[in-house]
Design an enzyme around this catalytic site. Structure first.
Site, PDB file in Angstrom:
ATOM      1  CB  THR A  31     -80.580 -19.459 -11.072  1.00 19.97           C
ATOM      2  OG1 THR A  31     -80.475 -20.526 -10.121  1.00 19.97           O
ATOM      3  CG2 THR A  31     -79.285 -19.328 -11.849  1.00 19.97           C
ATOM      4  CG  ASP A  32     -82.287 -18.327  -5.267  1.00 20.95           C
ATOM      5  OD1 ASP A  32     -81.598 -17.447  -5.822  1.00 20.95           O
ATOM      6  OD2 ASP A  32     -82.389 -18.410  -4.027  1.00 20.95           O
ATOM      7  CG  ASP A 158     -79.408 -18.997   0.773  1.00 23.21           C
ATOM      8  OD1 ASP A 158     -79.039 -19.685  -0.191  1.00 23.21           O
ATOM      9  OD2 ASP A 158     -78.922 -17.887   1.046  1.00 23.21           O
ATOM     10  CE1 TYR A 207     -78.311 -12.355  -3.192  1.00 27.42           C
ATOM     11  CE2 TYR A 207     -80.263 -11.034  -2.794  1.00 27.42           C
ATOM     12  CZ  TYR A 207     -79.680 -12.254  -3.040  1.00 27.42           C
ATOM     13  OH  TYR A 207     -80.465 -13.372  -3.158  1.00 27.42           O
TER      14      TYR A 207
END
Length: 347
Positions: A31-32, A158, A207
């Site tokens: 979600t970031d 992260d 990704y």
């Protein structure tokens, strides 16, 4: 210790050294990069980097974990683990050769070992070159390294967690505004992290494809980011794959907000973690059959409130919320029924 080993490797003392922790994310996966809310915490394991000028036109990078030296001309990126460091050097305006000694005890699967390496490198560079970077700006530079030098179009969680979180609380991050606050762990519970032993390489995985899909979903819905959608039914008219990807992001963001509204109740928080894994496995399709097996074993244990994969997926680590004082018991029972070479508890 890093200073001593740097001196042994290069015959001189380092001019700067720093370390940074890995992180585990309890809720808020993928979600970031859509402006969502996330709940990571730092883990005790750290990446450490010692730096010094060498007076040449090349960087000499030594990884103690790999027992490997890579030499890269200043201004070039280099192979292997080099881009994580040379990207930091390039974006920080380094024009001279550096020696770098790197060591880490952060497991490489889903615990942000790369973010820890970037943040540790940038912290050392901040001291070495007197860079005017606060902890948020430093984290964002680490994200830029991932995008421009590593080739992973990651979000900001992260590096923000590695730069700003601690092991005592979860760090609620609004990844749109970058506002953040400490949130206590659920009462009567502790966190258990197990490395599944399934390796992953994000630059070669799906990704970046997932990110492109959710960005296209947001475009079709006419919103800046999926953070702006709160009702999952809004995504149901999207094309099939985009619908599933968007549904995960919307429901995952709602799960983080639900956890906060509950006052962080352990049982309900565990249920939200279980639902998160089901969504990551189904709608977002980033899990792995062995990771699913490990998560199922954890979810079935009587002392476990909930469990899910953590990190970008395609292998890596799992995180569980466990009854206080029962993490060792649960880990031993689960690992006895799970046989994957390289699997281990992350203490």
């Amino acid at each position: 210790m890093t200073h001593t080993r740097y001196e042994e490797a290069f015959g001189r003392v380092p001019q700067a050294a720093a370390q940074a922790p890995g992180r585990v994310n309890l809720l808020g996966e993928h979600t970031d990069y859509q402006g969502g809310f996330v709940l990571p915490t730092a883990i005790p394991q750290q990446a450490a980097v010692a730096l010094g000028r060498n007076g040449t036109g090349e960087h000499v990078l030594y990884s103690a974990n790999l027992d490997q030296t890579i030499r890269v001309p200043v201004g070039e990126v280099g192979p292997g683990f080099a881009p994580y460091l040379t990207g930091c050097f390039a974006l920080s305006g380094v024009q001279e050769g550096l020696n770098a000694f790197i060591t880490s005890d952060v497991p490489s699967g889903g615990l942000s070992s790369s973010a820890a390496l970037e943040v540790a490198t940038l912290r050392a560079l901040r001291d070495l070159a007197n860079l005017n970077l606060d902890d948020v700006a430093l984290a964002l530079r680490g994200v830029q390294v991932e995008h421009e030098f590593v080739g992973v179009k990651c979000g900001v969680m992260d590096q923000m967690a590695s730069s700003l979180a601690d092991t005592r609380t979860m760090l609620l991050i609004d990844t749109r505004s970058l506002d953040r606050r400490a949130v206590p762990f659920p009462a009567g519970a502790e966190v258990l992290v197990i490395d599944s032993g399934v390796p992953r390489r994000l630059a070669e995985s799906g990704y970046n494809e997932r990110r492109a899909q959710v960005e296209e979903a947001a475009r079709l819905l006419g919103v800046p980011q999926l953070r702006d959608v709160t009702d999952p039914s809004v995504v149901e008219n999207l094309p099939p794959v985009l619908r599933e990807r968007a549904r995960h992001v919307v429901t995952e963001n709602n799960r983080v907000l639900a956890a906060l509204e509950l006052g962080v109740d352990a049982a309900r928080f565990g249920q939200l973690m279980n639902a998160s894994h089901a969504s990551l496995k189904g709608d977002y399709a980033v899990s792995h059959e062995r990771v699913d097996e490990l998560v199922a074993l954890l979810q079935a244990h009587p002392h476990v409130y909930g469990a899910r994969m953590t990190g970008a997926g395609f292998g890596g680590a799992v995180v569980a919320l466990v009854r206080q004082g029962q993490a060792t018991v649960a880990a031993q029972a689960v690992l006895a029924g799970y046989n994957e070479q390289g699997s281990q508890v992350v203490p």
